[in-house]
Structures are given as C-alpha cells and as structure tokens.
Design a protein around this motif. Structure first.
Motif, PDB file in Angstrom:
ATOM      1  N   ALA A 410       0.817  -1.217   0.000  1.00 16.55           N
ATOM      2  CA  ALA A 410       0.000   0.000   0.000  1.00 16.55           C
ATOM      3  C   ALA A 410       0.852   1.269   0.000  1.00 16.55           C
ATOM      4  CB  ALA A 410      -0.939   0.015   1.205  1.00 16.55           C
ATOM      5  N   GLU A 411       2.036   1.206   0.619  1.00 11.14           N
ATOM      6  CA  GLU A 411       2.946   2.343   0.666  1.00 11.14           C
ATOM      7  C   GLU A 411       4.352   1.848   0.400  1.00 11.14           C
ATOM      8  OE1 GLU A 411       2.313   5.163   3.960  1.00 11.14           O
ATOM      9  OE2 GLU A 411       0.527   3.996   4.455  1.00 11.14           O
ATOM     10  N   ALA A 412       5.163   2.679  -0.238  1.00 10.90           N
ATOM     11  CA  ALA A 412       6.478   2.273  -0.722  1.00 10.90           C
ATOM     12  C   ALA A 412       7.409   1.802   0.398  1.00 10.90           C
ATOM     13  CB  ALA A 412       7.130   3.420  -1.487  1.00 10.90           C
ATOM     14  N   ASN A 413       8.298   0.898   0.026  1.00 10.59           N
ATOM     15  CA  ASN A 413       9.375   0.386   0.888  1.00 10.59           C
ATOM     16  C   ASN A 413       8.886  -0.186   2.225  1.00 10.59           C
ATOM     17  OD1 ASN A 413      11.527   1.119  -0.945  1.00 10.59           O
ATOM     18  ND2 ASN A 413      11.148   3.251  -0.336  1.00 10.59           N
ATOM     19  N   GLY A 431       5.529  -6.407  13.281  1.00  9.88           N
ATOM     20  CA  GLY A 431       4.353  -6.538  12.435  1.00  9.88           C
ATOM     21  C   GLY A 431       4.066  -5.282  11.639  1.00  9.88           C
ATOM     22  N   ALA A 432       3.246  -5.432  10.607  1.00 13.00           N
ATOM     23  CA  ALA A 432       2.899  -4.334   9.708  1.00 13.00           C
ATOM     24  C   ALA A 432       1.438  -3.923   9.871  1.00 13.00           C
ATOM     25  CB  ALA A 432       3.142  -4.760   8.261  1.00 13.00           C
ATOM     26  N   LYS A 433       1.123  -2.762   9.315  1.00 12.85           N
ATOM     27  CA  LYS A 433      -0.278  -2.333   9.241  1.00 12.85           C
ATOM     28  C   LYS A 433      -0.914  -2.980   8.010  1.00 12.85           C
ATOM     29  CE  LYS A 433      -1.548   1.916   7.867  1.00 12.85           C
ATOM     30  NZ  LYS A 433      -1.851   3.372   7.958  1.00 12.85           N
ATOM     31  N   LEU A 434      -2.082  -3.582   8.212  1.00 18.28           N
ATOM     32  CA  LEU A 434      -2.827  -4.178   7.115  1.00 18.28           C
ATOM     33  C   LEU A 434      -4.201  -3.534   7.045  1.00 18.28           C
ATOM     34  CD1 LEU A 434      -2.066  -7.978   7.750  1.00 18.28           C
ATOM     35  CD2 LEU A 434      -0.842  -6.413   6.254  1.00 18.28           C
ATOM     36  N   THR A 435      -4.617  -3.201   5.840  1.00 20.88           N
ATOM     37  CA  THR A 435      -5.964  -2.669   5.654  1.00 20.88           C
ATOM     38  C   THR A 435      -6.703  -3.511   4.622  1.00 20.88           C
ATOM     39  OG1 THR A 435      -5.099  -1.079   4.027  1.00 20.88           O
ATOM     40  CG2 THR A 435      -5.421  -0.290   6.271  1.00 20.88           C
ATOM     41  N   TYR A 436      -8.026  -3.528   4.755  1.00 19.00           N
ATOM     42  CA  TYR A 436      -8.854  -4.189   3.749  1.00 19.00           C
ATOM     43  C   TYR A 436      -8.824  -3.366   2.456  1.00 19.00           C
ATOM     44  CZ  TYR A 436     -10.901  -7.116   7.446  1.00 19.00           C
ATOM     45  OH  TYR A 436     -11.098  -8.011   8.459  1.00 19.00           O
ATOM     46  N   PRO A 437      -9.277  -3.931   1.343  1.00 11.22           N
ATOM     47  CA  PRO A 437      -9.299  -3.180   0.089  1.00 11.22           C
ATOM     48  C   PRO A 437     -10.097  -1.881   0.155  1.00 11.22           C
ATOM     49  CG  PRO A 437      -9.591  -5.512  -0.344  1.00 11.22           C
ATOM     50  CD  PRO A 437      -9.638  -5.355   1.154  1.00 11.22           C
ATOM     51  N   ASP A 438     -11.065  -1.798   1.085  1.00 15.71           N
ATOM     52  CA  ASP A 438     -11.849  -0.565   1.211  1.00 15.71           C
ATOM     53  C   ASP A 438     -11.215   0.408   2.207  1.00 15.71           C
ATOM     54  OD1 ASP A 438     -12.372  -1.695   3.668  1.00 15.71           O
ATOM     55  OD2 ASP A 438     -14.544  -1.846   3.389  1.00 15.71           O
ATOM     56  N   SER A 439      -9.992   0.112   2.640  1.00 19.48           N
ATOM     57  CA  SER A 439      -9.131   0.947   3.496  1.00 19.48           C
ATOM     58  C   SER A 439      -9.409   0.816   4.992  1.00 19.48           C
ATOM     59  CB  SER A 439      -9.199   2.433   3.099  1.00 19.48           C
ATOM     60  OG  SER A 439     -10.304   3.086   3.688  1.00 19.48           O
ATOM     61  N   ARG A 440     -10.395   0.022   5.419  1.00 16.98           N
ATOM     62  CA  ARG A 440     -10.607  -0.202   6.847  1.00 16.98           C
ATOM     63  C   ARG A 440      -9.461  -1.035   7.420  1.00 16.98           C
ATOM     64  NH1 ARG A 440     -14.391  -3.596   7.653  1.00 16.98           N
ATOM     65  NH2 ARG A 440     -14.660  -4.137   5.455  1.00 16.98           N
ATOM     66  N   PHE A 441      -9.218  -0.869   8.719  1.00 17.23           N
ATOM     67  CA  PHE A 441      -8.153  -1.623   9.369  1.00 17.23           C
ATOM     68  C   PHE A 441      -8.455  -3.116   9.358  1.00 17.23           C
ATOM     69  CE2 PHE A 441      -7.146   2.229  12.176  1.00 17.23           C
ATOM     70  CZ  PHE A 441      -6.047   2.594  11.402  1.00 17.23           C
ATOM     71  N   ALA A 528       4.899   0.477   7.740  1.00 17.88           N
ATOM     72  CA  ALA A 528       4.913  -0.616   6.766  1.00 17.88           C
ATOM     73  C   ALA A 528       3.462  -1.016   6.525  1.00 17.88           C
ATOM     74  CB  ALA A 528       5.715  -1.798   7.291  1.00 17.88           C
ATOM     75  N   HIS A 529       2.967  -0.764   5.331  1.00 20.66           N
ATOM     76  CA  HIS A 529       1.525  -0.845   5.090  1.00 20.66           C
ATOM     77  C   HIS A 529       1.236  -1.727   3.873  1.00 20.66           C
ATOM     78  CE1 HIS A 529      -2.429   1.572   4.136  1.00 20.66           C
ATOM     79  NE2 HIS A 529      -2.665   0.323   4.463  1.00 20.66           N
ATOM     80  N   PHE A 530       0.417  -2.751   4.096  1.00 20.24           N
ATOM     81  CA  PHE A 530      -0.033  -3.641   3.027  1.00 20.24           C
ATOM     82  C   PHE A 530      -1.559  -3.651   2.974  1.00 20.24           C
ATOM     83  CE2 PHE A 530       4.072  -5.324   4.300  1.00 20.24           C
ATOM     84  CZ  PHE A 530       4.675  -5.732   3.114  1.00 20.24           C
ATOM     85  N   VAL A 531      -2.101  -3.919   1.789  1.00 24.36           N
ATOM     86  CA  VAL A 531      -3.522  -4.246   1.646  1.00 24.36           C
ATOM     87  C   VAL A 531      -3.646  -5.753   1.775  1.00 24.36           C
ATOM     88  CG1 VAL A 531      -5.525  -4.257   0.124  1.00 24.36           C
ATOM     89  CG2 VAL A 531      -3.996  -2.269   0.165  1.00 24.36           C
ATOM     90  N   HIS A 532      -4.605  -6.197   2.573  1.00 19.11           N
ATOM     91  CA  HIS A 532      -4.798  -7.630   2.810  1.00 19.11           C
ATOM     92  C   HIS A 532      -6.197  -8.035   2.347  1.00 19.11           C
ATOM     93  CE1 HIS A 532      -4.770 -11.201   5.866  1.00 19.11           C
ATOM     94  NE2 HIS A 532      -4.496 -11.586   4.642  1.00 19.11           N
ATOM     95  N   TYR A 533      -6.247  -8.943   1.388  1.00 18.38           N
ATOM     96  CA  TYR A 533      -7.533  -9.401   0.868  1.00 18.38           C
ATOM     97  C   TYR A 533      -8.114 -10.503   1.741  1.00 18.38           C
ATOM     98  CZ  TYR A 533      -6.166  -6.547  -3.029  1.00 18.38           C
ATOM     99  OH  TYR A 533      -5.789  -5.465  -3.789  1.00 18.38           O
ATOM    100  N   GLU A 534      -7.306 -11.107   2.580  1.00 19.66           N
ATOM    101  CA  GLU A 534      -7.649 -12.040   3.653  1.00 19.66           C
ATOM    102  C   GLU A 534      -8.431 -13.259   3.200  1.00 19.66           C
ATOM    103  OE1 GLU A 534      -8.853 -12.019   8.328  1.00 19.66           O
ATOM    104  OE2 GLU A 534      -9.924 -10.641   7.032  1.00 19.66           O
ATOM    105  N   GLY A 535      -7.770 -14.416   3.343  1.00 15.50           N
ATOM    106  CA  GLY A 535      -8.467 -15.681   3.150  1.00 15.50           C
ATOM    107  C   GLY A 535      -8.033 -16.475   1.949  1.00 15.50           C
ATOM    108  N   ALA A 536      -7.166 -15.898   1.104  1.00 12.09           N
ATOM    109  CA  ALA A 536      -6.803 -16.623  -0.115  1.00 12.09           C
ATOM    110  C   ALA A 536      -5.805 -17.736   0.150  1.00 12.09           C
ATOM    111  CB  ALA A 536      -6.221 -15.655  -1.138  1.00 12.09           C
ATOM    112  N   THR A 537      -4.969 -17.567   1.176  1.00  6.10           N
ATOM    113  CA  THR A 537      -3.952 -18.579   1.462  1.00  6.10           C
ATOM    114  C   THR A 537      -4.597 -19.910   1.815  1.00  6.10           C
ATOM    115  OG1 THR A 537      -2.464 -16.866   2.251  1.00  6.10           O
ATOM    116  CG2 THR A 537      -1.944 -19.111   2.897  1.00  6.10           C
TER     117      THR A 537
END
Length: 566
Positions: A410-413, A431-441, A528-537
C-alpha cells in the motif's frame, strides 16, 4: 474464494462490528464504574500512616502558577499515605508576588519538616529549575511533579510497594488522568507495560514516573535546550540503561487541564513539538547513526525513521495454493510478488514462493536487484506452520518476512520500514499495518483477551487514531499477525520456527509468545503498510477446536494478562 462484495459476507462482518461495539461499550461502562469507585476510596487514606526504608524525592519547578493549583499540588505530596518522600520546590524566578508570598508561607508552615525544602533561583526555564531541585535531592528515586498537577494520596505508597516487590527496578511509572478546572477527573490513560518502541515517538511514560537519582545524575540531569520536552529527552537518554521498568496500572497522577497546560491542548506550548523533534533526532543519531524526524499529519506527533545500520538480505516467505484474485485476472501470489518487487527499492529481497504441490511458477520479467525462488511443499493436508518452516529451510537472509499471498503493498518500501524497527536491539518480531481493500483496518496489532487473541481496531476506518494514538505510531504488542511480519532469522531458529501442532489457527500468536518467552519484544509499525484481501492462502470457516484447546492450555496465563492491553 467468496468475494468481499458478497452480501452474506458483508452482513456477517457488519454483525461482527455491532457485536464488538456492544461488548466495548459494556466494558467501558464497567471500567468507568470501577474508576470512580477507586477515586472515591482516596478520601479514606490517612496521611503518613505507612513508610518504607528508602526515599522518593519529588521535585517541583514553579513559575507563576495559579495559587490554588500550586497549593493543591504541594499539599498532594504533604498528605501522602506513605511518609518516605522528600519534596523540593524550585521557584524559577516567578514574577507574580503572590507566588513568592505563598512559597514563603508554605516553607514557614513546614519549617520543622526536614523532608520539605523550597529554593529560589533566577529564571532559567523548567529544566534549570528541575536541575536545581535535583541537586538538593537525596532519595534513591526522583519523580517530577508539575506545579499545577497533583498526586493521588496513595501514589508514594504504591510506588514504594512496587519498588520493593521488583527488587528496586530502574524506573517505575503509573497510569494517569486529567483534572478539569472544576476538579473533575476524566480522560483516564491506561498505559501499556514498558514499550521502548512506543517511546521512540511518544513520551507515554510521562506522569508519574520515577527514575533512579544516580542514573539521572550520571547523564547530567535535564538539558535546558530541550525545555518543553525535557522529560522526553531525559527518558530517551536514559533508555539504554532502562533494563527493568515496571508499570503500576492505576492513575496515580492527576494532570491539570487548563488554558496554559498541554493537558488541554498542544497549542499551549507550540515549542514542545520542536523540542521533542530535537530530542528524537539526537536519540536516533546516537543510536542508529542517523535517520529522519519530521512532523506527521497529526499535530504534536513526529514521525521517526531510524537509519538502517549495515546491509541486510530479507527472505520473503509466501505460502500459496495458487488462488485466483477477485477479478480472476491473475493469481493472488502473482500480484503479491509483483507489488513487492515494484515497491521495495531500498532493501534486497529473496522472495521464496512456497507452493502446495506443483503449480505454475510466478513469472516476473524484471526482478530488479531481488531474487525469486520456488519451493514445493508436498502434503495431503495443508499445514501453514509446515509451509512456513519449509520456506525457512530455503532462506539465506538474515531476516525473514512472512507474507500472505493475498497482500499487496500500500505504501512504498514496506520491508525497509519494518527493518527500521526490526533492527532495534531486543526486538524479535515486527508486524505491519494491514488494511482491507476498502481501506478499513484489518491489522494494527493483536491483543489477548480471556476469550482468545483478537485484532485491535479491526474493521475501523483507516483514520481511526486508536486509544491515545495507538494506530499512529510504532509500539509493542504481545503478538502480531503472520500475514505480514518480519523476524530475525536467528530468533526464528532459536525458538525452532512455527509449531506444526498449529496447522490452521494461532500459529502466529503462539510463535510471538514463544519469542517473548525467549526474551525478545514483539513490535508493530504503522509505516509498513499492506492491503490484505484475507483468506486466499487457505479458505476457512471457523476456528479449529483442537488447536484452540491447545492454545488455551499453553497460554491461559497470558490470555488474562496481556502486558500491552488494559
């Protein structure tokens, strides 16, 4: 995989949010009742009814406060339940005649009490006044009390009990609250246990903290160049020596909120943030040989990025079963690897894709300076912990980044941002910050409850600051999610990796708790920020009951005593 746009998924998540909201409101109401009852018990305390065989020196810098506030402040020390205190008041050249008159009368009223001393000096600022008071202190510990604030009458007694119970630690601090101009208590701040990574950006220790006098004197006391953030600067300079720090989970300091106090607004002392930035900059220069400190988008809060020392290779372990993304245009793992390579420009990565059985490789035309490997994990029954351990066996980096395949940057580096915290001595997992695709935590750290581990602030809007800014700055947690966390390879090996008894659930929390048990801290950073779609693994419906029972059996004590959540 069921899409997040599915009405059933939306309804379930909405119901979950409502359930969490109701639980939180009930909890807050109960806490409010307990808090009020505890405050009321202060009226039953008898001054001087207990004592201990060491002294806590209270130093009070004074400069033109309202007399009624100063009177309440000083008498909050005089009326302490425990008598093993020393009070040194340093009048920093107050220009209001009534202040000098009050202090003269106060000194005369306590002329026979050798514990009380009032000194007067030319105006030199708050640090100068504190240093003058410190020079007259003889206690083993020293605490700073502002001239318009007050101590709870149980403060010295409870601090003394804690000091004795913990073999005279380097520092002790308590929770705090605020006092309105009408004397009403509010804004209770229940702090975490000692959190060195939080101290990088917030002087959360603040009120009330006692440090060892010898350690304060050894670093030269307070620095006048840091007025406005003198206590923050002191804590950061003491930090390398703070090996044993204990928190008292009670609000033993009452911070006065009025027009000239930062308890009401940071605007009352606009120079304080500038002084804090200087203190932080000097700290990262001393500790990391550089870095950056800059104002964040939140008033009064600086963003701190330590320089990464040395050259590191980070091995990124991505377990995957090759699930297609929500658009059906590619696999989640393809998106994850591509996103990581395109957005990590500062740290060298060894990306290890751990596939369940043989599936098509991830193909990236330009790897830049990164590496890409594929490892086949053969199994009849998927075990997340085994997949992670399989990836570790192929890793050559000095750090490991565990990353779900259903994430994108979601954010560089982001890996560099994780390393900023992960490199700190004593930190094992970050750990990193993860948000849903709609930007919620989705993840901003995990807390342990009697019912089990849960994600803090899950599904809250990305703009939610959290409890006293808990989503805004690096800090420590008992656990973080393995959907995106960095761990030293040596620490991973020391605790023997993930426990394969947790094939589906709790494996990351169990790992973090074992890392803590080994003497390391677990940290989290919002940078450290990623988007997490959650559940695909791995498609999941409910918690594995056998694994839940094992987790509770192993960690029941921690579930009732999360050091970073109260």
């Amino acid at each position: 995989m069921v899409s997040e746009a599915n009405p059933l998924i939306k309804a379930k998540r909405r119901a979950g949010r409502v359930k969490r909201y109701v639980k939180r409101k009930v909890y807050e109401r109960n806490i409010g009742k307990t808090y009020k009852a505890w405050l009321a018990e202060a009226e039953l305390i008898h001054a001087g009814s207990t004592t201990h065989d060491f002294t806590i020196s209270i130093i009070v810098p004074v400069y033109n406060p309202p007399i009624e506030f100063l009177d309440e402040c000083l008498n909050s020390v005089i009326t302490q339940q425990a008598s093993n205190w020393q009070l040194i008041v340093a009048n920093d050249g107050s220009t209001k005649p009534e202040v000098a008159q009050y202090l003269a009368a106060f000194q005369a009223a306590h002329s026979t009490d050798t514990r009380v001393r009032v000194v007067t000096k030319e105006n030199g600022g708050i640090s100068s006044a504190l240093n003058e008071a410190l020079s007259h202190a003889h206690g083993e510990y020293v605490g700073m009390l502002d001239h318009d604030d007050a101590l709870d009458p149980r403060c010295i007694e409870l601090f003394s009990q804690t000091i004795e119970a913990h073999a005279h630690p380097d520092a002790v601090y308590s929770d705090e609250d605020k006092l309105s101009p009408k004397g009403e208590h509010y804004d209770l701040y229940c702090k975490p246990s000692f959190s060195p990574e939080l101290l990088l950006t917030q002087m959360y220790l603040c009120h009330f903290t006692v440090f060892k006098r010898e350690q304060m004197n050894a670093i030269g006391g307070l620095r006048t160049s840091m007025d406005g953030a003198q206590d923050f600067d002191l804590a950061l300079r003491l930090l390398p020596n703070l090996k044993n720090v204990v928190r008292i989970p009670l609000p033993l300091y009452h911070w006065r909120a009025w027009s000239e106090s930062t308890a009401l607004s940071i605007d009352a002392k606009p120079w304080a943030q500038e002084s804090a930035a200087r203190a932080q900059r000097e700290y990262i220069d001393r500790t990391f040989n550089g870095g950056t400190v800059a104002p964040s988008h939140i008033q009064g809060l600086n963003e701190v990025h330590p320089r990464i020392e040395g050259t590191h290779k980070v091995s990124v372990i991505i377990p995957t079963i090759g699930t297609l993304n929500e658009r059906g245009t590619s696999r989640f793992v393809d998106d994850a690897v591509k996103s990581l390579i395109e957005n990590e420009h500062e740290t060298t990565l060894e990306i290890i894709v751990v596939t369940t059985g043989v599936i098509a490789n991830v193909e990236i035309a330009d790897l830049k300076n990164h590496e890409l490997k594929h490892v086949v994990y053969e199994t009849k029954s998927f075990n997340f912990s085994e997949a992670i351990n399989t990836g570790r066996a192929a890793a050559t980096g000095d750090y490991l980044l565990l990353l779900n395949d259903d994430t994108t940057v979601a954010e560089a580096n982001p890996v560099t941002k994780l390393l900023e915290i992960g490199q700190i001595d004593g930190v094992g997992v970050t750990g990193a910050k993860l948000t849903y695709p709609d930007s919620r935590f989705q993840h901003v750290g995990m807390v342990l409850l009697p019912s089990g581990p849960t994600h803090a602030w899950i599904s809250k809007p990305n703009k939610e600051p959290g409890y006293f800014g808990s989503t805004l700055t690096p800090r420590n947690y008992a656990a973080v999610t393995a959907a995106a966390f960095l761990v030293r390879t040596s620490v991973f090996d020391q605790v023997q990796g993930f426990d394969v008894a947790f094939a589906k659930d709790y494996n990351d929390v169990d790992f973090c708790l074992r890392v803590r048990e080994a003497g390391y801290r677990v940290a989290w950073t919002p940078y450290a920020h990623f988007v997490h779609y959650e559940g695909a693994t791995m498609a999941r419906k409910k918690t594995d009951q056998q694994e839940h029972a094992l987790f509770v059996e192993r960690w029941s004590t921690m579930l009732n005593n999360d050091p970073y959540y109260s």
